[in-house]
Structures are given as structure tokens and as C-alpha cells.
Design an enzyme around this catalytic site. Structure first.
Site, PDB file in Angstrom:
ATOM      1  N   LYS A 104      11.061  58.174  45.102  1.00 43.34           N
ATOM      2  CA  LYS A 104      10.201  57.302  44.300  1.00 43.34           C
ATOM      3  C   LYS A 104      11.023  56.373  43.414  1.00 43.34           C
ATOM      4  CE  LYS A 104       5.939  58.436  45.405  1.00 43.34           C
ATOM      5  NZ  LYS A 104       5.006  57.453  46.023  1.00 43.34           N
ATOM      6  N   TYR A 118      12.306  43.132  45.478  1.00 44.38           N
ATOM      7  CA  TYR A 118      11.455  42.185  46.208  1.00 44.38           C
ATOM      8  C   TYR A 118      10.702  41.270  45.243  1.00 44.38           C
ATOM      9  CZ  TYR A 118      11.874  43.456  51.133  1.00 44.38           C
ATOM     10  OH  TYR A 118      12.333  43.617  52.420  1.00 44.38           O
ATOM     11  N   LYS A 169       5.335  40.538  51.626  1.00 49.45           N
ATOM     12  CA  LYS A 169       6.027  39.240  51.539  1.00 49.45           C
ATOM     13  C   LYS A 169       5.508  38.283  52.602  1.00 49.45           C
ATOM     14  CE  LYS A 169      10.610  37.140  52.015  1.00 49.45           C
ATOM     15  NZ  LYS A 169      12.029  37.389  52.333  1.00 49.45           N
ATOM     16  N   ARG A 170       5.327  38.783  53.831  1.00 48.93           N
ATOM     17  CA  ARG A 170       4.907  37.909  54.938  1.00 48.93           C
ATOM     18  C   ARG A 170       3.498  37.368  54.749  1.00 48.93           C
ATOM     19  NH1 ARG A 170       7.393  41.928  57.945  1.00 48.93           N
ATOM     20  NH2 ARG A 170       5.399  42.781  58.680  1.00 48.93           N
ATOM     21  N   GLY A 184       7.939  44.287  53.014  1.00 55.93           N
ATOM     22  CA  GLY A 184       8.143  43.207  53.971  1.00 55.93           C
ATOM     23  C   GLY A 184       6.818  42.612  54.426  1.00 55.93           C
ATOM     24  N   THR A 201      -2.726  64.735  38.725  1.00 55.48           N
ATOM     25  CA  THR A 201      -4.112  64.321  38.892  1.00 55.48           C
ATOM     26  C   THR A 201      -4.868  65.383  39.679  1.00 55.48           C
ATOM     27  OG1 THR A 201      -3.377  62.011  38.915  1.00 55.48           O
ATOM     28  CG2 THR A 201      -5.603  62.457  39.705  1.00 55.48           C
ATOM     29  N   ARG A 255      -0.412  72.167  44.762  1.00 53.02           N
ATOM     30  CA  ARG A 255      -0.457  71.703  43.375  1.00 53.02           C
ATOM     31  C   ARG A 255      -1.062  72.791  42.497  1.00 53.02           C
ATOM     32  NH1 ARG A 255      -1.711  67.209  46.510  1.00 53.02           N
ATOM     33  NH2 ARG A 255      -0.489  65.326  46.084  1.00 53.02           N
ATOM     34  N   ASN A 282       9.100  48.771  54.443  1.00 56.48           N
ATOM     35  CA  ASN A 282       8.262  48.138  55.466  1.00 56.48           C
ATOM     36  C   ASN A 282       7.046  47.444  54.850  1.00 56.48           C
ATOM     37  OD1 ASN A 282       9.934  48.987  57.547  1.00 56.48           O
ATOM     38  ND2 ASN A 282       8.779  50.864  57.917  1.00 56.48           N
ATOM     39  N   TYR A 300      11.928  63.850  46.645  1.00 59.26           N
ATOM     40  CA  TYR A 300      10.745  63.166  46.109  1.00 59.26           C
ATOM     41  C   TYR A 300      11.105  62.328  44.886  1.00 59.26           C
ATOM     42  CZ  TYR A 300       5.949  62.421  44.550  1.00 59.26           C
ATOM     43  OH  TYR A 300       4.764  61.845  44.163  1.00 59.26           O
TER      44      TYR A 300
END
Length: 252
Positions: free
Chosen positions: A82, A92, A38-39, A35, A108, A119, A32, A78
Site C-alpha cells: 500500500k 502519476y 491516464k489514458r 495507466g 471497517t 478480521r 495498471n 500488505y
């Protein structure tokens, strides 16, 4: 220059439905946002992860390493989410001319993390401050590399301002076993803190350490804050919030 940032979501410790959502977020969310980029002609930052390397057979890990991932394991939602997000970003970029930047973020830590986010650094710090045993899974000999948050921010800014797509490893090459991390936490918070061993989780990577040669050469970036310098900053924040949390319970 307009920029679109895709947040980094970690749901590995949540319930099964959240694991499914993690994959959908990484895939559908990335699709999403690509996209949208790009627009409107935006530069798109994908905050990927060292988890794309899985349980690596190469050490340290370079960006050219394709990884060693179990596609049907309990962590795969996960890892593969990724990896798919990176695929979409590059498709893209090549097919639609979208300007993309890909960062592979290693562990991190820093102030304002969730106290109980699952974590390892926040777990150890919260447990030590609360006088609870620090939970070590397995034998504690698995390694990770811990990067202070300000170093990560500097790396992301350098990447977004560069003309390089990536991917780039953004992490601190300083490598610690879980037992060594526990010792640093003890030195910082409470030398009498204890350790509790529990069975290891499935598909837990044995080693994790970034090769940051590419980021040093092309982005002129490398981390500046060592674990022993950064951890006290996180501890001060955690201690204040845990103290306020305890005081709030006492007023009820």
C-alpha cells in the site's frame, strides 16, 4: 467525471503465496489502473490503509506521519504494498497529471462481510453467534478504531467529489482494546460468551487511532455511527447467514 476505483484487498491471514499476490496486486494492480486512468482521463481513487503507519510511534496518527513499518516482516507485503501504491499514485499525479485521491482506511465493519475473513470484528461476531470462544491474540490490550461501513462510503464520496488529493484518514477515532471490543460483542450477542487467549501474531501494531482533523476540515466529513450502534446491524446480518448456513448443513 469518470472514476476508476481500485478495490481494497486484504490477504494477511492467507497462505504464503497469497501474501506474495497481495503485494503484486497492490503494486502491479495500481500501476495498471493508473495507466488506464491516464489514458481515459479518469479520476483515480486509491483505497489505501492505516497499515501504512505500521506499529506507530505517533498516537493518534496524522497523515503527515511517515510510519514505523518493518519492511521484511510477515505483514510487510500488505503494509509496503500500500505504501508503494501511494508512491505510484503521487508519481502519476505529479508526473502525468492524473487526478488521484488517496484514502487511508481504518478498520471497517458492517453487514455482508465474509463470515470468516480473519478480521477481528467478524471473527468475534461469528464466534459469539456460534457459541465458540472469541479468540484474542496476545494480552488483548492492543487498540483499534472501528468504523461502520456507511461512514466510510460517505467519506469516500466526499473525497471523490472534492478537489483534494489527500491522503485522508477515514476512520472512527473511537479507540477500543481487543478486550473492550470483546465486551461490546458480548453485550450485543451473548453475555456468557467466553474468551480464548492465543499467542500474538508477529508485528501486530500496539495502537491504532486516526486523527481525522484533515477530513473534518477539508471534506466536512466525520463518522456518525458508534460501535454500539453499528454492531447490532452487523450482528443481525451475520446471525441470519449463520442460521441459514447451519440449516443447509442439516439438510445434507
Amino acid at each position: 467525471m469518470m472514476c476508476v476505483f481500485l478495490p481494497r484487498f486484504d490477504c494477511l491471514e492467507l497462505v504464503e503465496i497469497s501474501l506474495t499476490c497481495d503485494y503484486k496486486t497492490n503494486v502491479m494492480g495500481t500501476l495498471n489502473m493508473l495507466g488506464l486512468a491516464k489514458r481515459i482521463g479518469a479520476r483515480f481513487l486509491l483505497t489505501s490503509t492505516s497499515e501504512v503507519y505500521g506499529d506507530p510511534l505517533e498516537h493518534p496518527q496524522k497523515e503527515t506521519y511517515w510510519g514505523h513499518v518493518n519492511p521484511i516482516g510477515v505483514r510487510s507485503c500488505y503494509d509496503e504494498g500500500k505504501r508503494t501504491a501511494e508512491t505510484l499514485a503521487m508519481d502519476y499525479h505529479r508526473g502525468a497529471g492524473v487526478e488521484v485521491r488517496i484514502a487511508r482506511i481504518f478498520n471497517t465493519y458492517g453487514p455482508r462481510m465474509c463470515l470468516d475473513d480473519g478480521r477481528v470484528v467478524s471473527n468475534f461476531v461469528s464466534q459469539a453467534i456460534r457459541k465458540q470462544p472469541m479468540t484474542v491474540y496476545g494480552d488483548g490490550k492492543q487498540t483499534r478504531s472501528f468504523q461502520y461501513v456507511s461512514d466510510l462510503v460517505d467519506g469516500l464520496v466526499a473525497l471523490m467529489e472534492s478537489e483534494h488529493v489527500g491522503p485522508f484518514n477515514l476512520g472512527n477515532p473511537g479507540e477500543f482494546t481487543m478486550l473492550e471490543l470483546a465486551e461490546v460483542v458480548k453485550e450485543t450477542i451473548d453475555p456468557s460468551a467466553s474468551i480464548e487467549f492465543r499467542p500474538n501474531t508477529a508485528d501486530d501494531p500496539h495502537k491504532r487511532k486516526p486523527d481525522i482533523s484533515k477530513a473534518k476540515d477539508l471534506l466536512n466529513w466525520e463518522p456518525k455511527v458508534s460501535l454500539r450502534d453499528g454492531l447490532p446491524r452487523m450482528v443481525n446480518d451475520f446471525r441470519n447467514r449463520i442460521l441459514n448456513e447451519d440449516e443447509g448443513k442439516g439438510n445434507k
